[in-house]
Motif scaffolding. Structure first.
Motif, PDB file in Angstrom:
ATOM      1  N   LEU A 126     -11.936 -27.006  -8.050  1.00  0.00           N
ATOM      2  CA  LEU A 126     -10.839 -27.838  -8.496  1.00  0.00           C
ATOM      3  C   LEU A 126     -10.052 -27.974  -9.552  1.00  0.00           C
ATOM      4  CD1 LEU A 126     -12.176 -30.703  -6.228  1.00  0.00           C
ATOM      5  CD2 LEU A 126     -10.403 -29.141  -5.607  1.00  0.00           C
ATOM      6  N   LEU A 127     -11.045 -27.754 -10.683  1.00  0.00           N
ATOM      7  CA  LEU A 127     -10.582 -27.703 -12.262  1.00  0.00           C
ATOM      8  C   LEU A 127      -9.827 -26.258 -12.461  1.00  0.00           C
ATOM      9  CD1 LEU A 127     -10.326 -28.709 -15.054  1.00  0.00           C
ATOM     10  CD2 LEU A 127     -12.695 -27.605 -15.492  1.00  0.00           C
ATOM     11  N   ALA A 128     -10.092 -25.695 -11.854  1.00  0.00           N
ATOM     12  CA  ALA A 128      -9.300 -24.069 -11.841  1.00  0.00           C
ATOM     13  C   ALA A 128      -7.933 -24.594 -11.212  1.00  0.00           C
ATOM     14  CB  ALA A 128     -10.148 -23.115 -11.170  1.00  0.00           C
ATOM     15  N   VAL A 129      -7.922 -24.928  -9.955  1.00  0.00           N
ATOM     16  CA  VAL A 129      -6.630 -25.233  -9.238  1.00  0.00           C
ATOM     17  C   VAL A 129      -5.841 -26.108 -10.394  1.00  0.00           C
ATOM     18  CG1 VAL A 129      -5.574 -26.531  -7.455  1.00  0.00           C
ATOM     19  CG2 VAL A 129      -7.469 -24.969  -6.946  1.00  0.00           C
ATOM     20  N   GLN A 130      -6.496 -27.297 -10.855  1.00  0.00           N
ATOM     21  CA  GLN A 130      -5.732 -27.875 -11.672  1.00  0.00           C
ATOM     22  C   GLN A 130      -5.068 -27.409 -13.038  1.00  0.00           C
ATOM     23  OE1 GLN A 130      -8.610 -31.264 -12.108  1.00  0.00           O
ATOM     24  NE2 GLN A 130      -7.240 -32.563 -11.110  1.00  0.00           N
ATOM     25  N   ILE A 131      -5.959 -26.556 -13.464  1.00  0.00           N
ATOM     26  CA  ILE A 131      -5.444 -25.785 -14.704  1.00  0.00           C
ATOM     27  C   ILE A 131      -4.454 -24.837 -14.036  1.00  0.00           C
ATOM     28  CG2 ILE A 131      -6.217 -23.610 -15.999  1.00  0.00           C
ATOM     29  CD1 ILE A 131      -8.880 -24.895 -16.281  1.00  0.00           C
ATOM     30  N   MET A 132      -4.557 -24.154 -13.273  1.00  0.00           N
ATOM     31  CA  MET A 132      -3.211 -23.079 -12.669  1.00  0.00           C
ATOM     32  C   MET A 132      -2.174 -23.972 -12.098  1.00  0.00           C
ATOM     33  SD  MET A 132      -5.657 -20.086 -11.166  1.00  0.00           S
ATOM     34  CE  MET A 132      -6.365 -21.029  -9.688  1.00  0.00           C
ATOM     35  N   SER A 133      -2.169 -25.216 -12.203  1.00  0.00           N
ATOM     36  CA  SER A 133      -1.058 -25.811 -11.244  1.00  0.00           C
ATOM     37  C   SER A 133       0.017 -26.112 -12.168  1.00  0.00           C
ATOM     38  CB  SER A 133      -1.545 -27.256 -10.917  1.00  0.00           C
ATOM     39  OG  SER A 133      -1.732 -28.128 -11.815  1.00  0.00           O
ATOM     40  N   MET A 143      -2.818 -29.957  -4.402  1.00  0.00           N
ATOM     41  CA  MET A 143      -3.908 -31.004  -4.935  1.00  0.00           C
ATOM     42  C   MET A 143      -3.483 -32.273  -4.827  1.00  0.00           C
ATOM     43  SD  MET A 143      -6.730 -31.368  -6.473  1.00  0.00           S
ATOM     44  CE  MET A 143      -6.976 -29.916  -7.503  1.00  0.00           C
ATOM     45  N   HIS A 144      -2.237 -32.780  -4.692  1.00  0.00           N
ATOM     46  CA  HIS A 144      -1.928 -34.139  -4.498  1.00  0.00           C
ATOM     47  C   HIS A 144      -2.320 -34.300  -2.772  1.00  0.00           C
ATOM     48  CE1 HIS A 144       0.688 -35.538  -7.708  1.00  0.00           C
ATOM     49  NE2 HIS A 144       1.148 -34.522  -7.660  1.00  0.00           N
TER      50      HIS A 144
END
Length: 170
Positions: A126-133, A143-144
């Motif tokens: 999830l952190l990786a997804v947030q970084i890449m977002s 993510m929302h």
């Protein structure tokens, strides 16, 4: 053709794989391309350095590295790349992963490694997804939706608990 988000997942031992399955599932759910490699900071240091040096040119956006005990893998990879590195301490010794956590989180200035909880592979994904977002707006949208789904699940559980409590009070 537009680039897809891509994460390299590196583990110090194949025995770490069961912990990383949750990470892989979440990244797949978000549509993130992944590769998975076993590479040891201590037994194959040249390969670890090469993997990190080449990650950016191979199109990776983030590296997730899991290791137990001395857990130097995330830090070694971070030393050789400018990409964000997320470290997952693995519970694998008599210290229940505390040794790995401290090895990963105590990086010297200039070589950051984001660190999640012991065996916290889902949060690493999830952190990786947030970084890449920031670079991939579709990930932010997903993510929302993911967070909304989590909140709805909590609301359902609360409703079930409240109904159960009302039944017990009668």
């Amino acid at each position: 053709m537009s680039k897809k988000p891509k994460v390299a997942i590196v583990m110090g031992s194949d025995s770490d794989f069961p912990v990383l399955e949750g990470c892989l599932n979440i990244l797949k759910e978000f549509g993130v391309e992944t590769s998975v490699t076993v590479c040891s900071a201590h037994r194959t240091p040249d390969r670890a350095a090469e993997l990190a040096r080449n990650a950016e040119s191979e199109g990776y956006d983030v590296i997730i590295a899991a290791a137990g005990k001395a857990a130097h893998l995330p830090g070694v990879l971070a030393a050789y790349t400018v990409l964000p590195v997320i470290g997952i301490p693995i519970k694998s010794s008599t210290l229940d992963g505390l040794d790995a956590l401290l090895s990963i989180v105590q990086m010297p200035a200039g070589v950051p490694v984001a660190t999640v909880a012991i065996n916290g592979s889902e949060n690493a994904a999830l952190l990786a997804v947030q970084i890449m977002s920031g670079a991939y707006p579709e990930l932010r949208d997903r993510m929302h939706a993911y967070k909304k789904k989590m909140a709805e699940a909590v609301d359902r559980k609360n409703e079930q608990l409240q109904a159960r409590l009302r039944g017990a009070a009668q």
